[in-house]
Design a protein around this motif. Sequence first.
Motif, PDB file in Angstrom:
ATOM      1  N   VAL A  83     -79.297  16.402  44.589  1.00  9.32           N
ATOM      2  CA  VAL A  83     -80.637  16.965  44.821  1.00  9.32           C
ATOM      3  C   VAL A  83     -80.619  17.770  46.126  1.00  9.32           C
ATOM      4  O   VAL A  83     -80.017  17.340  47.113  1.00  9.32           O
ATOM      5  N   HIS A  84     -81.293  18.936  46.102  1.00 14.36           N
ATOM      6  CA  HIS A  84     -81.304  19.775  47.304  1.00 14.36           C
ATOM      7  C   HIS A  84     -82.708  20.020  47.837  1.00 14.36           C
ATOM      8  O   HIS A  84     -83.600  20.441  47.090  1.00 14.36           O
ATOM      9  N   ASP A  85     -82.861  19.751  49.111  1.00 14.12           N
ATOM     10  CA  ASP A  85     -83.949  20.282  49.928  1.00 14.12           C
ATOM     11  C   ASP A  85     -85.329  19.626  49.815  1.00 14.12           C
ATOM     12  O   ASP A  85     -85.599  18.830  48.936  1.00 14.12           O
ATOM     13  N   TYR A  86     -86.154  20.072  50.769  1.00 14.31           N
ATOM     14  CA  TYR A  86     -87.424  19.414  51.078  1.00 14.31           C
ATOM     15  C   TYR A  86     -88.468  19.509  49.980  1.00 14.31           C
ATOM     16  O   TYR A  86     -89.459  18.783  50.028  1.00 14.31           O
ATOM     17  N   HIS A  87     -88.268  20.419  49.024  1.00 15.03           N
ATOM     18  CA  HIS A  87     -89.235  20.498  47.921  1.00 15.03           C
ATOM     19  C   HIS A  87     -89.161  19.245  47.053  1.00 15.03           C
ATOM     20  O   HIS A  87     -90.057  18.961  46.280  1.00 15.03           O
ATOM     21  N   LEU A  88     -88.056  18.502  47.184  1.00  6.04           N
ATOM     22  CA  LEU A  88     -87.794  17.381  46.275  1.00  6.04           C
ATOM     23  C   LEU A  88     -87.490  16.086  47.036  1.00  6.04           C
ATOM     24  O   LEU A  88     -86.649  15.294  46.608  1.00  6.04           O
ATOM     25  N   PHE A  89     -88.179  15.857  48.142  1.00  8.86           N
ATOM     26  CA  PHE A  89     -87.942  14.640  48.939  1.00  8.86           C
ATOM     27  C   PHE A  89     -88.184  13.361  48.123  1.00  8.86           C
ATOM     28  O   PHE A  89     -87.568  12.335  48.371  1.00  8.86           O
ATOM     29  N   LEU A  90     -89.152  13.408  47.194  1.00 10.91           N
ATOM     30  CA  LEU A  90     -89.491  12.176  46.464  1.00 10.91           C
ATOM     31  C   LEU A  90     -88.568  11.927  45.280  1.00 10.91           C
ATOM     32  O   LEU A  90     -88.563  10.832  44.703  1.00 10.91           O
ATOM     33  N   LEU A  91     -87.811  12.949  44.906  1.00 10.83           N
ATOM     34  CA  LEU A  91     -87.039  12.871  43.658  1.00 10.83           C
ATOM     35  C   LEU A  91     -85.983  11.759  43.621  1.00 10.83           C
ATOM     36  O   LEU A  91     -85.875  11.056  42.605  1.00 10.83           O
TER      37      LEU A  91
ATOM     38  N   GLU B 150     -94.038   8.102  55.307  1.00  2.90           N
ATOM     39  CA  GLU B 150     -93.259   6.967  54.786  1.00  2.90           C
ATOM     40  C   GLU B 150     -92.835   7.216  53.345  1.00  2.90           C
ATOM     41  O   GLU B 150     -91.690   6.941  52.970  1.00  2.90           O
ATOM     42  N   ASP B 151     -93.750   7.773  52.545  1.00  2.00           N
ATOM     43  CA  ASP B 151     -93.407   8.077  51.142  1.00  2.00           C
ATOM     44  C   ASP B 151     -92.216   9.044  51.089  1.00  2.00           C
ATOM     45  O   ASP B 151     -91.317   8.897  50.259  1.00  2.00           O
ATOM     46  N   LEU B 152     -92.247  10.039  51.980  1.00  3.61           N
ATOM     47  CA  LEU B 152     -91.191  11.059  51.953  1.00  3.61           C
ATOM     48  C   LEU B 152     -89.835  10.437  52.310  1.00  3.61           C
ATOM     49  O   LEU B 152     -88.832  10.661  51.625  1.00  3.61           O
ATOM     50  N   LEU B 153     -89.830   9.633  53.370  1.00  4.05           N
ATOM     51  CA  LEU B 153     -88.563   9.015  53.789  1.00  4.05           C
ATOM     52  C   LEU B 153     -88.055   8.051  52.714  1.00  4.05           C
ATOM     53  O   LEU B 153     -86.870   8.035  52.375  1.00  4.05           O
ATOM     54  N   GLN B 154     -88.981   7.257  52.162  1.00  2.00           N
ATOM     55  CA  GLN B 154     -88.568   6.307  51.123  1.00  2.00           C
ATOM     56  C   GLN B 154     -88.053   7.042  49.888  1.00  2.00           C
ATOM     57  O   GLN B 154     -87.142   6.577  49.216  1.00  2.00           O
ATOM     58  N   GLY B 155     -88.646   8.193  49.611  1.00  3.38           N
ATOM     59  CA  GLY B 155     -88.184   9.006  48.472  1.00  3.38           C
ATOM     60  C   GLY B 155     -86.733   9.411  48.648  1.00  3.38           C
ATOM     61  O   GLY B 155     -85.896   9.235  47.754  1.00  3.38           O
ATOM     62  N   VAL B 156     -86.404   9.947  49.822  1.00  4.16           N
ATOM     63  CA  VAL B 156     -85.016  10.397  50.085  1.00  4.16           C
ATOM     64  C   VAL B 156     -84.066   9.211  50.072  1.00  4.16           C
ATOM     65  O   VAL B 156     -82.909   9.323  49.627  1.00  4.16           O
ATOM     66  N   LEU B 157     -84.541   8.071  50.581  1.00  7.45           N
ATOM     67  CA  LEU B 157     -83.663   6.895  50.666  1.00  7.45           C
ATOM     68  C   LEU B 157     -83.295   6.331  49.288  1.00  7.45           C
ATOM     69  O   LEU B 157     -82.472   5.422  49.176  1.00  7.45           O
ATOM     70  N   GLY B 158     -83.875   6.876  48.240  1.00  2.00           N
ATOM     71  CA  GLY B 158     -83.423   6.529  46.886  1.00  2.00           C
ATOM     72  C   GLY B 158     -82.026   7.065  46.612  1.00  2.00           C
ATOM     73  O   GLY B 158     -81.405   6.742  45.606  1.00  2.00           O
ATOM     74  N   SER B 159     -81.499   7.912  47.516  1.00  6.63           N
ATOM     75  CA  SER B 159     -80.156   8.502  47.352  1.00  6.63           C
ATOM     76  C   SER B 159     -79.071   7.518  47.765  1.00  6.63           C
ATOM     77  O   SER B 159     -79.325   6.554  48.495  1.00  6.63           O
ATOM     78  N   ASP B 160     -77.830   7.813  47.352  1.00  9.60           N
ATOM     79  CA  ASP B 160     -76.665   7.071  47.844  1.00  9.60           C
ATOM     80  C   ASP B 160     -76.082   7.768  49.069  1.00  9.60           C
ATOM     81  O   ASP B 160     -75.617   7.115  49.999  1.00  9.60           O
ATOM     82  N   VAL B 161     -76.064   9.099  49.041  1.00  6.96           N
ATOM     83  CA  VAL B 161     -75.522   9.869  50.173  1.00  6.96           C
ATOM     84  C   VAL B 161     -76.569  10.904  50.582  1.00  6.96           C
ATOM     85  O   VAL B 161     -77.117  11.606  49.719  1.00  6.96           O
ATOM     86  N   ILE B 162     -76.830  10.998  51.890  1.00  5.97           N
ATOM     87  CA  ILE B 162     -77.805  11.985  52.392  1.00  5.97           C
ATOM     88  C   ILE B 162     -77.090  12.876  53.409  1.00  5.97           C
ATOM     89  O   ILE B 162     -76.542  12.380  54.398  1.00  5.97           O
ATOM     90  N   GLY B 163     -77.083  14.179  53.146  1.00  7.70           N
ATOM     91  CA  GLY B 163     -76.320  15.094  54.005  1.00  7.70           C
ATOM     92  C   GLY B 163     -77.207  16.033  54.804  1.00  7.70           C
ATOM     93  O   GLY B 163     -78.291  16.422  54.363  1.00  7.70           O
ATOM     94  N   PHE B 164     -76.681  16.414  56.000  1.00  2.00           N
ATOM     95  CA  PHE B 164     -77.384  17.326  56.906  1.00  2.00           C
ATOM     96  C   PHE B 164     -76.397  18.360  57.418  1.00  2.00           C
ATOM     97  O   PHE B 164     -75.190  18.136  57.410  1.00  2.00           O
ATOM     98  N   HIS B 165     -76.952  19.462  57.953  1.00  6.38           N
ATOM     99  CA  HIS B 165     -76.083  20.506  58.510  1.00  6.38           C
ATOM    100  C   HIS B 165     -75.480  20.105  59.854  1.00  6.38           C
ATOM    101  O   HIS B 165     -74.381  20.517  60.192  1.00  6.38           O
TER     102      HIS B 165
END
Length: 476
Positions: free
Chosen positions: A143-151, A189-204
């Motif tokens: 998944v890519h980018d801030y449009h999809l934080f909850l995904l 909190e919803d946004l952070l919890q949404g992203v934390l549904g991932s296994d790997v989270i990457g940044f520049h």
Amino acid sequence: MGSVNSSGEPRLIIASNRLPLSVKKIDGKYDVTPSSGGLVSALRGLKTAEFLWLGWPGLAVDPSHRDRVDEQLAKEHAAAVYLDEDLAKDHYNGFSNAILWPILHYQAGKSMTPTVWEAYRRVNEIFADSVSNEARDGDLIWVHDYHLFLLPQMLRDRLQAQGKRCPIGFFLHTPFPADDYWRGLPFEEDLLQGVLGSDVIGFHTDEYKKNFVASCDVLLGSVQVINDHLRYKDRMVKTGRYIAGIDVGRFTRTLEDRKVQARIKELESLYKGKKVIIGVDRLDYTKGLTEKMEGYRIFLDEHPELRDKVILVQIAIPSREDVKEYQDLEGEVSKSVGQIIGKHATPHSTPLLYIHRSVSFEDLTALYAISDVCFLTSRRDGLNLVASEYVACQDRRHGVLVLSKFAGAASFLSHGSVLCNPSSAEGLSESLHQAMTMDEEDRINRHSALRDFVTTHTSEKWTKSFLDDLEKYRVQ
Ligand SMILES: O=P(O)(O)OC[C@H]1O[C@H](O[C@H]2O[C@H](CO)[C@@H](O)[C@H](O)[C@H]2O)[C@H](O)[C@@H](O)[C@@H]1O
Ligand SMILES: O=c1ccn([C@@H]2O[C@H](COP(=O)(O)OP(=O)(O)O)[C@@H](O)[C@H]2O)c(=O)[nH]1
């Protein structure tokens, strides 16, 4: 939406708001054209044969025309997530670009209506339905980018219910600010919890990663930080910095093309006797275009002897034109451009050329190649791929990269570039002067350091390093 692959092998499924192709309606017919912007450029290096890219086509498509659009997208391994016009508008312009984008770029939050948050949530749900229906057990999902934080979390719930085990990765292409910037937003909190549904989270960059980890630590009680991992809901989520780059070969090959060579000769003869400065930015307030114009105005004021000997070619790619801030910016930049030309142009020359539209890839590479300086003054920028693209086209000229210290790219390219601060117009003018008067030996040394970095940190390497980490979450 049909599956592109029927072999049954695990695939990579990419989900992003922006597809590599945008659908446009011209004279009642739908046409697909390449999309602009760095996310699409960064993913060009994808060398996995089996992938499917799901995203919003950029406008509402009449259901009777969807088969034809699907057919064209499928040729590019892409498939559309169709959204109603009002919903897409509230999600993309209303929440993603008007509310999240400024916060992500270290600006104070704005007030908002509940409608845009609802639209944001709804679009993330629609993506979750599309992606989970498309995914097969064992596929990797990126998944890519801030449009999809909850995904990521929505996907995790759906995949679990469907009995599919798919590692989920998330990459953020923008900066990520310190936790303070999020406090005004009721949904942090919803946004952070949404992203934390991932296994790997990457940044520049390390800075964005550090800010994200600290925000989770401060704003969510239920997270434990263990080195590069966050323990969340009994899972270990990996956070990492992955250096994105460009497809250098695509630039080198294009520069060798006969037509591009001819274009380069034409431009060199047109600008003979002048130093050419190139700027390429989406017309976005985060890119610091008003600051750039002010810096250039001061440069011309302070060096009147150079006004016939220099030209800034500024390409401003139209972007998010339905958002008020972007419309206002267009007016501001056009005004500054007019003032500079009005003051410094002479009957036989102008020190500024302003192109407010996209240019072809061939013209872009030719312009990069003939320019003596690349001038990038972002107020904040997730990375900035234009910096690397310029370096890739400078083997002959050894031009100088003047780069904002607030672009993510500055954390890797500082050794060879002239770093600048967009909040000081005088400083920008000095940096330009330093770049234009640099001796050849210095230019060659700096270019060689930058070129080494750009050729060894390609988009292919970026995707591989991220996907290698994601593979580790595959259940055997
Ligand atoms: O999709 P748009 O609204 O038209 O905007 C284009 C893209 O802008 C942003 O790009 C970022 O990604 C680049 C590559 O990682 C990075 O170099 C740059 O600093 C960022 O601004 C946005 O994050 C993308 O989602 C957009 O597609
Ligand atoms: O007319 C143009 C000129 C440039 N670009 C590309 O847009 C991307 C801009 O990416 P960057 O990371 O610099 O910033 P972003 O626009 O993603 O914020 C680069 O790959 C450029 O080559 C484009 O799509 N159309």
